[in-house]
Scaffold this motif. Sequence first.
Motif, PDB file in Angstrom:
ATOM      1  N   ILE A  36      28.557  42.575  31.546  1.00 38.52           N
ATOM      2  CA  ILE A  36      29.254  43.843  31.746  1.00 38.52           C
ATOM      3  C   ILE A  36      30.233  43.722  32.916  1.00 38.52           C
ATOM      4  CG2 ILE A  36      28.991  46.297  32.273  1.00 38.52           C
ATOM      5  CD1 ILE A  36      26.155  46.119  31.119  1.00 38.52           C
ATOM      6  N   ILE A  37      31.449  44.186  32.708  1.00 34.86           N
ATOM      7  CA  ILE A  37      32.432  44.316  33.777  1.00 34.86           C
ATOM      8  C   ILE A  37      32.520  45.792  34.155  1.00 34.86           C
ATOM      9  CG2 ILE A  37      34.896  44.198  34.341  1.00 34.86           C
ATOM     10  CD1 ILE A  37      33.720  41.483  34.385  1.00 34.86           C
ATOM     11  N   VAL A  38      32.408  46.075  35.452  1.00 36.91           N
ATOM     12  CA  VAL A  38      32.570  47.442  35.949  1.00 36.91           C
ATOM     13  C   VAL A  38      33.972  47.560  36.535  1.00 36.91           C
ATOM     14  CG1 VAL A  38      31.644  49.267  37.410  1.00 36.91           C
ATOM     15  CG2 VAL A  38      30.115  47.479  36.522  1.00 36.91           C
ATOM     16  N   GLU A  39      34.854  48.278  35.831  1.00 35.76           N
ATOM     17  CA  GLU A  39      36.267  48.426  36.139  1.00 35.76           C
ATOM     18  C   GLU A  39      37.001  47.108  35.886  1.00 35.76           C
ATOM     19  OE1 GLU A  39      36.505  51.589  36.444  1.00 35.76           O
ATOM     20  OE2 GLU A  39      36.138  52.317  38.468  1.00 35.76           O
ATOM     21  N   THR A  40      38.324  47.185  35.709  1.00 35.10           N
ATOM     22  CA  THR A  40      39.087  45.963  35.430  1.00 35.10           C
ATOM     23  C   THR A  40      40.196  45.706  36.429  1.00 35.10           C
ATOM     24  OG1 THR A  40      40.822  46.908  34.003  1.00 35.10           O
ATOM     25  CG2 THR A  40      38.688  46.410  32.975  1.00 35.10           C
ATOM     26  N   GLY A  41      40.385  46.613  37.397  1.00 35.54           N
ATOM     27  CA  GLY A  41      41.382  46.382  38.430  1.00 35.54           C
ATOM     28  C   GLY A  41      42.813  46.535  37.948  1.00 35.54           C
ATOM     29  N   PRO A  42      43.786  46.390  38.866  1.00 34.32           N
ATOM     30  CA  PRO A  42      45.200  46.462  38.498  1.00 34.32           C
ATOM     31  C   PRO A  42      45.645  45.201  37.776  1.00 34.32           C
ATOM     32  CG  PRO A  42      44.984  45.875  40.803  1.00 34.32           C
ATOM     33  CD  PRO A  42      43.592  46.165  40.318  1.00 34.32           C
ATOM     34  N   PRO A  43      46.801  45.227  37.115  1.00 33.96           N
ATOM     35  CA  PRO A  43      47.260  44.050  36.382  1.00 33.96           C
ATOM     36  C   PRO A  43      47.343  42.779  37.231  1.00 33.96           C
ATOM     37  CG  PRO A  43      48.529  45.962  35.726  1.00 33.96           C
ATOM     38  CD  PRO A  43      47.678  46.402  36.883  1.00 33.96           C
ATOM     39  N   SER A  44      47.642  42.916  38.515  1.00 35.51           N
ATOM     40  CA  SER A  44      47.765  41.738  39.381  1.00 35.51           C
ATOM     41  C   SER A  44      46.457  40.978  39.553  1.00 35.51           C
ATOM     42  CB  SER A  44      48.288  42.148  40.765  1.00 35.51           C
ATOM     43  OG  SER A  44      47.408  43.076  41.380  1.00 35.51           O
ATOM     44  N   TYR A  45      45.334  41.592  39.169  1.00 34.21           N
ATOM     45  CA  TYR A  45      44.033  40.929  39.287  1.00 34.21           C
ATOM     46  C   TYR A  45      43.770  39.905  38.183  1.00 34.21           C
ATOM     47  CZ  TYR A  45      41.814  44.038  42.801  1.00 34.21           C
ATOM     48  OH  TYR A  45      41.446  44.708  43.941  1.00 34.21           O
ATOM     49  N   LEU A  46      44.618  39.850  37.173  1.00 34.54           N
ATOM     50  CA  LEU A  46      44.308  39.012  36.016  1.00 34.54           C
ATOM     51  C   LEU A  46      43.882  37.595  36.398  1.00 34.54           C
ATOM     52  CD1 LEU A  46      46.209  38.954  32.650  1.00 34.54           C
ATOM     53  CD2 LEU A  46      45.503  36.832  33.735  1.00 34.54           C
ATOM     54  N   PRO A  47      44.652  36.862  37.218  1.00 33.00           N
ATOM     55  CA  PRO A  47      44.210  35.503  37.553  1.00 33.00           C
ATOM     56  C   PRO A  47      42.948  35.480  38.401  1.00 33.00           C
ATOM     57  CG  PRO A  47      46.164  36.086  38.811  1.00 33.00           C
ATOM     58  CD  PRO A  47      45.974  37.170  37.795  1.00 33.00           C
ATOM     59  N   LEU A  48      42.731  36.496  39.224  1.00 30.98           N
ATOM     60  CA  LEU A  48      41.510  36.548  40.035  1.00 30.98           C
ATOM     61  C   LEU A  48      40.277  36.709  39.145  1.00 30.98           C
ATOM     62  CD1 LEU A  48      42.678  38.952  42.904  1.00 30.98           C
ATOM     63  CD2 LEU A  48      42.643  36.447  42.924  1.00 30.98           C
ATOM     64  N   ILE A  49      40.393  37.562  38.130  1.00 28.05           N
ATOM     65  CA  ILE A  49      39.258  37.819  37.248  1.00 28.05           C
ATOM     66  C   ILE A  49      38.947  36.596  36.393  1.00 28.05           C
ATOM     67  CG2 ILE A  49      38.474  39.203  35.287  1.00 28.05           C
ATOM     68  CD1 ILE A  49      40.066  41.555  36.504  1.00 28.05           C
ATOM     69  N   THR A  50      39.977  36.028  35.783  1.00 21.10           N
ATOM     70  CA  THR A  50      39.727  34.883  34.898  1.00 21.10           C
ATOM     71  C   THR A  50      39.193  33.693  35.677  1.00 21.10           C
ATOM     72  OG1 THR A  50      42.064  34.242  35.064  1.00 21.10           O
ATOM     73  CG2 THR A  50      41.416  35.602  33.188  1.00 21.10           C
TER      74      THR A  50
END
Length: 275
Positions: A36-50
């Motif tokens: 489960i992911i709680v929230e997905t953050g702003p678009p700039s987070y994409l590389p941080l999340i992956t």
Amino acid sequence: MYEATPIVNGFPGKTETHGSFGWSSVWLLRGFDRVIIVETGPPSYLPLITTALSELGLGTNEVTDVLITHAHWDHLGNISLFPQARRWIGRVEYEWALSQAPDEPFVSQPLLGALSHPQGLLRLIDGESELVAGVRAHNVPGHTPGHLAFAVDTTEGPKLFTGDAAKNIHELESVAVDSAVDRGLGARSVTWIREFARNTGSSVVPGHDVECELTGHGWQRRSEQRAEIQFFHRRDAPPARISLSDAELGPVAVEPFPPECGMPRPSINEQANAE
């Protein structure tokens, strides 16, 4: 119970010239055969999340559920990263957001549209209820009309993910809610969060801060709050590093980055005198 891991810690910042940083909290929950992911953050987070998920041995297609506290862009920004995940959001919140004009602050109609694609994954929450084992939704309106918080049983004890019903430790302590559709209702929700934490022993993950806990001395952060920003302050110098931390007792530290590409490193005095 779930193993809870911060993917990106939120940061409580905004500027007078560029608005909110939008640096919201993103957490991972693993347990009960759910990812489960709680929230997905702003678009700039994409590389941080992956990157963070990869380091934990996970791919984005392995996420089974995404919990969304409310419909603002900095919490929905990466919803399309998770093509297999059920997307949980309050029905009141979703319908309110869809009805807003294009200039409604922080509401992005394209991101709202992404919630329902692929078809069949959107889950609208009606009132307070258990969503999956060990995860329960609670109503905390004010910041937005249908805002939810998520109470989760974790291996470290109960946690409450408040989203922007309480964005940071200052709002938890002062009960003064910044940026709310209804500030009075928002203040009541923060009071409810305090009582919930007191009665259940839950720690709290605000929408834009690190995890906090209620002690006999008030709210305390469980870890250092910090951020670093690069500022290209001169055309002939490498960027300065602006370091922000709640562990620092003095003024904010501004230090130059190490030289890059053979460029000379400016002295602190050169930076201070730069126009």
